[in-house]
Design a protein around this motif. Structure first.
Motif, PDB file in Angstrom:
ATOM      1  N   GLU A 114      -4.437  23.200   5.800  1.00 32.72           N
ATOM      2  CA  GLU A 114      -3.844  22.570   4.646  1.00 32.72           C
ATOM      3  C   GLU A 114      -2.271  22.204   4.789  1.00 32.72           C
ATOM      4  O   GLU A 114      -1.730  21.369   4.363  1.00 32.72           O
ATOM      5  N   ARG A 115      -1.767  23.092   5.474  1.00 36.28           N
ATOM      6  CA  ARG A 115      -0.126  23.121   5.787  1.00 36.28           C
ATOM      7  C   ARG A 115       0.117  22.052   6.608  1.00 36.28           C
ATOM      8  O   ARG A 115       1.282  21.224   6.394  1.00 36.28           O
ATOM      9  N   LYS A 116      -0.781  21.523   7.544  1.00 38.27           N
ATOM     10  CA  LYS A 116      -0.315  20.526   8.514  1.00 38.27           C
ATOM     11  C   LYS A 116      -0.754  19.108   7.876  1.00 38.27           C
ATOM     12  O   LYS A 116      -0.146  18.107   8.036  1.00 38.27           O
ATOM     13  N   SER A 117      -1.625  19.145   6.895  1.00 41.99           N
ATOM     14  CA  SER A 117      -2.151  17.705   6.436  1.00 41.99           C
ATOM     15  C   SER A 117      -0.840  17.463   5.201  1.00 41.99           C
ATOM     16  O   SER A 117      -0.556  18.137   4.589  1.00 41.99           O
ATOM     17  N   PRO A 118      -0.927  16.146   5.054  1.00 39.26           N
ATOM     18  CA  PRO A 118       0.020  15.457   4.148  1.00 39.26           C
ATOM     19  C   PRO A 118      -0.353  15.849   2.516  1.00 39.26           C
ATOM     20  O   PRO A 118      -1.754  16.024   2.546  1.00 39.26           O
ATOM     21  N   PRO A 119       0.556  15.921   1.413  1.00 42.99           N
ATOM     22  CA  PRO A 119      -0.114  16.167   0.392  1.00 42.99           C
ATOM     23  C   PRO A 119      -1.078  15.248  -0.300  1.00 42.99           C
ATOM     24  O   PRO A 119      -1.051  13.849   0.239  1.00 42.99           O
ATOM     25  N   ALA A 120      -1.976  15.608  -0.998  1.00 46.30           N
ATOM     26  CA  ALA A 120      -2.893  14.622  -1.642  1.00 46.30           C
ATOM     27  C   ALA A 120      -2.482  13.406  -2.116  1.00 46.30           C
ATOM     28  O   ALA A 120      -1.365  13.562  -2.814  1.00 46.30           O
ATOM     29  N   GLY A 121      -3.002  12.387  -1.964  1.00 40.70           N
ATOM     30  CA  GLY A 121      -2.497  10.970  -2.463  1.00 40.70           C
ATOM     31  C   GLY A 121      -1.413  10.342  -1.711  1.00 40.70           C
ATOM     32  O   GLY A 121      -1.275   9.298  -1.894  1.00 40.70           O
ATOM     33  N   SER A 122      -0.980  11.064  -0.694  1.00 37.20           N
ATOM     34  CA  SER A 122      -0.162  10.600   0.179  1.00 37.20           C
ATOM     35  C   SER A 122      -0.598   9.686   1.399  1.00 37.20           C
ATOM     36  O   SER A 122      -1.592  10.229   1.810  1.00 37.20           O
ATOM     37  N   THR A 123      -0.177   8.511   1.529  1.00 42.00           N
ATOM     38  CA  THR A 123      -0.905   7.685   2.519  1.00 42.00           C
ATOM     39  C   THR A 123       0.019   7.557   3.775  1.00 42.00           C
ATOM     40  O   THR A 123      -0.103   6.740   4.538  1.00 42.00           O
ATOM     41  N   GLY A 124       1.299   8.317   3.878  1.00 38.09           N
ATOM     42  CA  GLY A 124       1.883   7.932   4.929  1.00 38.09           C
ATOM     43  C   GLY A 124       3.386   7.202   4.313  1.00 38.09           C
ATOM     44  O   GLY A 124       3.667   7.135   3.344  1.00 38.09           O
ATOM     45  N   PRO A 125       4.086   6.549   5.286  1.00 38.46           N
ATOM     46  CA  PRO A 125       5.065   5.726   5.246  1.00 38.46           C
ATOM     47  C   PRO A 125       4.990   4.573   4.219  1.00 38.46           C
ATOM     48  O   PRO A 125       3.818   3.860   4.436  1.00 38.46           O
ATOM     49  N   VAL A 126       5.648   4.386   3.263  1.00 37.83           N
ATOM     50  CA  VAL A 126       5.647   3.378   2.346  1.00 37.83           C
ATOM     51  C   VAL A 126       6.367   2.095   2.938  1.00 37.83           C
ATOM     52  O   VAL A 126       7.387   2.069   3.297  1.00 37.83           O
ATOM     53  N   ASP A 127       5.636   1.123   2.775  1.00 36.76           N
ATOM     54  CA  ASP A 127       5.792  -0.434   2.911  1.00 36.76           C
ATOM     55  C   ASP A 127       6.736  -0.841   1.925  1.00 36.76           C
ATOM     56  O   ASP A 127       6.180  -1.377   0.875  1.00 36.76           O
ATOM     57  N   LEU A 128       8.064  -1.228   2.065  1.00 41.48           N
ATOM     58  CA  LEU A 128       8.888  -1.584   0.878  1.00 41.48           C
ATOM     59  C   LEU A 128       8.967  -2.905   0.654  1.00 41.48           C
ATOM     60  O   LEU A 128       9.646  -3.603  -0.022  1.00 41.48           O
ATOM     61  N   SER A 129       8.307  -3.755   1.814  1.00 44.18           N
ATOM     62  CA  SER A 129       8.870  -5.225   1.893  1.00 44.18           C
ATOM     63  C   SER A 129       8.078  -6.008   0.751  1.00 44.18           C
ATOM     64  O   SER A 129       8.721  -6.787   0.139  1.00 44.18           O
ATOM     65  N   GLY A 130       7.239  -5.601  -0.018  1.00 43.45           N
ATOM     66  CA  GLY A 130       6.453  -6.054  -1.109  1.00 43.45           C
ATOM     67  C   GLY A 130       7.285  -5.666  -2.111  1.00 43.45           C
ATOM     68  O   GLY A 130       7.386  -6.683  -3.354  1.00 43.45           O
ATOM     69  N   ILE A 131       7.717  -4.639  -2.303  1.00 42.98           N
ATOM     70  CA  ILE A 131       8.331  -4.248  -3.529  1.00 42.98           C
ATOM     71  C   ILE A 131       9.789  -5.162  -3.446  1.00 42.98           C
ATOM     72  O   ILE A 131      10.226  -5.342  -4.426  1.00 42.98           O
ATOM     73  N   ARG A 132      10.378  -5.083  -2.199  1.00 48.00           N
ATOM     74  CA  ARG A 132      11.732  -5.917  -2.344  1.00 48.00           C
ATOM     75  C   ARG A 132      11.499  -7.425  -2.681  1.00 48.00           C
ATOM     76  O   ARG A 132      12.528  -8.066  -3.191  1.00 48.00           O
ATOM     77  N   ALA A 133      10.319  -7.899  -2.194  1.00 43.05           N
ATOM     78  CA  ALA A 133       9.900  -9.138  -2.562  1.00 43.05           C
ATOM     79  C   ALA A 133       9.646  -9.468  -3.966  1.00 43.05           C
ATOM     80  O   ALA A 133      10.264 -10.544  -4.442  1.00 43.05           O
ATOM     81  N   VAL A 134       9.510  -8.549  -4.726  1.00 38.05           N
ATOM     82  CA  VAL A 134       9.236  -8.667  -6.194  1.00 38.05           C
ATOM     83  C   VAL A 134      10.668  -8.381  -7.054  1.00 38.05           C
ATOM     84  O   VAL A 134      10.993  -9.268  -7.925  1.00 38.05           O
ATOM     85  N   ARG A 135      11.226  -7.791  -6.433  1.00 43.99           N
ATOM     86  CA  ARG A 135      12.643  -7.503  -6.955  1.00 43.99           C
ATOM     87  C   ARG A 135      13.441  -8.615  -6.663  1.00 43.99           C
ATOM     88  O   ARG A 135      14.259  -9.021  -7.571  1.00 43.99           O
ATOM     89  N   ASP A 136      13.562  -9.258  -5.488  1.00 46.52           N
ATOM     90  CA  ASP A 136      14.335 -10.381  -5.392  1.00 46.52           C
ATOM     91  C   ASP A 136      13.639 -11.503  -6.191  1.00 46.52           C
ATOM     92  O   ASP A 136      14.576 -12.297  -6.722  1.00 46.52           O
ATOM     93  N   GLY A 137      12.535 -11.681  -6.466  1.00 46.15           N
ATOM     94  CA  GLY A 137      11.895 -12.710  -7.304  1.00 46.15           C
ATOM     95  C   GLY A 137      12.323 -12.678  -8.722  1.00 46.15           C
ATOM     96  O   GLY A 137      12.780 -13.458  -9.486  1.00 46.15           O
ATOM     97  N   LEU A 138      12.467 -11.270  -9.007  1.00 43.43           N
ATOM     98  CA  LEU A 138      12.837 -11.045 -10.525  1.00 43.43           C
ATOM     99  C   LEU A 138      14.411 -11.244 -10.749  1.00 43.43           C
ATOM    100  O   LEU A 138      14.773 -11.733 -11.646  1.00 43.43           O
TER     101      LEU A 138
END
Length: 118
Positions: free
Chosen positions: A83-107
């Protein structure tokens, strides 16, 4: 002791208080400290142990796994170390921010266009 109110949930507990609250003998708690590196209560002068709320929760979990669910000490050790070695529950690893940036730029563009019109 009769008439003594229970401590607040976030209060530290001595080994005697934890023993009383869990029904586990003090020597068992001391033994578990040698077997489970995750269980490290604070020790003050005179080697007096103070269990933090997270230590109390871990003791309760170890007790449940050993005495209710029937795991062995090596089995619980393995489970806790994995359990100490595994990532926290709900964590899927690194987050891809490109989609979030695209939404921000569109707004941002939409706001700029809207302010230019009005």
């Amino acid at each position: 002791m009769a008439g003594v109110p229970d401590k607040a949930a976030g209060a530290f507990r001595t080994i005697g208080e934890l023993s009383r609250d869990t029904g586990l003998r003090q020597h068992i708690l001391r033994y578990w400290e040698t077997r489970f590196p995750q269980l490290r209560p604070l020790q003050r002068a005179g080697k007096r142990r103070y269990y933090r709320p997270e230590d109390v929760a871990l003791v309760m979990r170890i007790n449940s796994l050993l005495n209710v669910e029937g795991y062995t000490i090596p089995g619980v050790q393995k489970m806790l170390s994995e359990e100490r070695k595994s990532p926290p529950a709900g964590s899927t690893g690194p987050v891809d921010l490109s989609g979030i940036r695209a939404v921000r730029d569109g707004l941002s563009r939409a706001l700029a266009e809207d302010s230019a019109r009005g």
